[in-house]
Design a protein around this motif. Structure first.
Motif, PDB file in Angstrom:
ATOM      1  N   GLU A 111      17.674  -9.199 -31.512  1.00 19.71           N
ATOM      2  CA  GLU A 111      16.540 -10.084 -31.746  1.00 19.71           C
ATOM      3  C   GLU A 111      15.661 -10.231 -30.517  1.00 19.71           C
ATOM      4  O   GLU A 111      14.436 -10.159 -30.608  1.00 19.71           O
ATOM      5  N   PHE A 112      16.261 -10.443 -29.354  1.00 22.34           N
ATOM      6  CA  PHE A 112      15.477 -10.678 -28.145  1.00 22.34           C
ATOM      7  C   PHE A 112      15.472  -9.484 -27.191  1.00 22.34           C
ATOM      8  O   PHE A 112      14.681  -9.451 -26.256  1.00 22.34           O
ATOM      9  N   GLY A 113      16.368  -8.523 -27.393  1.00 23.47           N
ATOM     10  CA  GLY A 113      16.342  -7.279 -26.629  1.00 23.47           C
ATOM     11  C   GLY A 113      16.571  -7.411 -25.146  1.00 23.47           C
ATOM     12  O   GLY A 113      16.104  -6.576 -24.368  1.00 23.47           O
ATOM     13  N   LYS A 114      17.302  -8.448 -24.730  1.00 24.36           N
ATOM     14  CA  LYS A 114      17.437  -8.711 -23.292  1.00 24.36           C
ATOM     15  C   LYS A 114      18.835  -8.462 -22.734  1.00 24.36           C
ATOM     16  O   LYS A 114      19.027  -8.510 -21.523  1.00 24.36           O
ATOM     17  N   LEU A 115      19.814  -8.224 -23.591  1.00 20.15           N
ATOM     18  CA  LEU A 115      21.177  -8.047 -23.104  1.00 20.15           C
ATOM     19  C   LEU A 115      21.324  -6.720 -22.366  1.00 20.15           C
ATOM     20  O   LEU A 115      20.952  -5.663 -22.889  1.00 20.15           O
ATOM     21  N   ALA A 116      21.872  -6.766 -21.169  1.00 20.59           N
ATOM     22  CA  ALA A 116      22.004  -5.563 -20.345  1.00 20.59           C
ATOM     23  C   ALA A 116      22.823  -4.457 -21.002  1.00 20.59           C
ATOM     24  O   ALA A 116      22.459  -3.279 -20.911  1.00 20.59           O
ATOM     25  N   PRO A 117      23.948  -4.779 -21.676  1.00 18.87           N
ATOM     26  CA  PRO A 117      24.758  -3.697 -22.272  1.00 18.87           C
ATOM     27  C   PRO A 117      23.999  -2.854 -23.292  1.00 18.87           C
ATOM     28  O   PRO A 117      24.208  -1.640 -23.365  1.00 18.87           O
ATOM     29  N   ILE A 118      23.104  -3.465 -24.074  1.00 12.77           N
ATOM     30  CA  ILE A 118      22.406  -2.682 -25.083  1.00 12.77           C
ATOM     31  C   ILE A 118      21.356  -1.764 -24.449  1.00 12.77           C
ATOM     32  O   ILE A 118      21.117  -0.657 -24.930  1.00 12.77           O
TER      33      ILE A 118
END
Length: 283
Positions: free
Chosen positions: A188-195
């Motif tokens: 949804e927010f596209g901010k997680l480092a792993p992704i």
């Protein structure tokens, strides 16, 4: 295209000053009628000419034209000040208003989502998926629910699909990634480092990354080879989340229908698999 949707759709390609103007207008659309171009410039600490150029870059004759267009859009949305609102003491009044407001909000969010994803973008993503030897699908949390359902739909079309709700486990499958494969990354927010790390590794294997995020500037969307943008805006957080889900579901449904029609063999495979599923349910 409605002015606020146009501003959201072009925000990522704007300069830093233009983004400041865009964010102010998006956050204060209902107050914009009270601001002259000079007052808006002073509030943001920029020049008046920057406000005028921003308006013209969006296709308006000038700031007054932009302000009028935004005012009309706010008025059409109701803005909570409709003169035809029913009396608050009417029986069932609150129930009826909630019902109508939610239906209208969902319809508006889905329409904005449609406008934010032009035909050429959708068709390019359909072509990527239809031609991919394998499709990897990943999403966390609530996004994982949509990712799992869409992965299942792709499998019903006869597409080789690899799905994980854990980016670490998905990373272990990258050894099977080849050139032409596609990774659908739901966030949804596209901010997680792993992704973002997973997406970069996938691209290093020669694959293409398609992001599905909110229409905001975020690392995943900036990194992706193609992106789908979801519009969902409401003052109430619980309603905004519902609008996001509704708009995301609409976009995925449309993508699925296009995939069915893009390749007759996919459509035939879907009918066959649905028949097999039906036989298992009847057994």
């Amino acid at each position: 295209m409605p002015p606020l949707v146009k501003i959201r759709s072009e925000r990522d390609s704007m300069s830093a000053i233009e983004r400041r103007i865009a964010d102010f207008i998006l956050d204060n659309a209902h107050l914009l009628r009270d601001y002259s171009s000079q007052q808006l410039a002073s509030a943001l600490g920029i020049s008046q000419s920057s406000v005028v150029k921003f308006s013209q870059k969006l296709g308006f004759r000038g700031y007054p034209d932009l302000k009028y267009s935004v005012g009309e859009a706010v008025a059409r949305a109701g803005n909570g000040h409709s003169e035809q609102a029913a009396p608050t003491d009417a029986p069932g009044d609150a129930y009826t208003r909630l019902d109508e407001n939610l239906r209208q909000s969902k319809a508006a969010a889905e329409e904005e989502t449609r406008l934010l994803n032009p035909r050429q973008t959708i068709e390019a993503i359909v072509a990527l998926l239809d031609g991919a030897p394998k499709v990897f699908v990943c999403g966390l949390g609530d996004d994982g629910l949509f990712a799992r359902e869409f992965a299942m739909r792709l499998s019903l079309l006869g597409m080789l699909t690899v799905h994980h709700s854990d980016p670490i486990l998905m990373m272990s499958n990258l050894s099977a990634a080849r050139s032409g494969d596609v990774l659908l990354m739901f966030s949804e927010f596209g901010k997680l480092a792993p992704i973002s790390q997973l997406s970069r590794q996938f691209q290093a294997c020669g694959g293409k990354v398609v992001s599905i995020t909110r229409h905001t500037a975020n690392p995943l969307r900036a990194l992706a080879d193609a992106s789908l943008a979801i519009s969902a805006h409401d003052d109430a957080p619980h309603v905004e989340q519902l609008l996001y889900r509704s708009s995301l579901q609409y976009l995925l449904d449309f993508l699925f229908v296009l995939l069915c029609q893009a390749n007759p063999e996919r459509d035939r495979q879907l009918a066959m698999n649905l028949e097999r599923v039906g036989q298992l349910l009847d057994a």
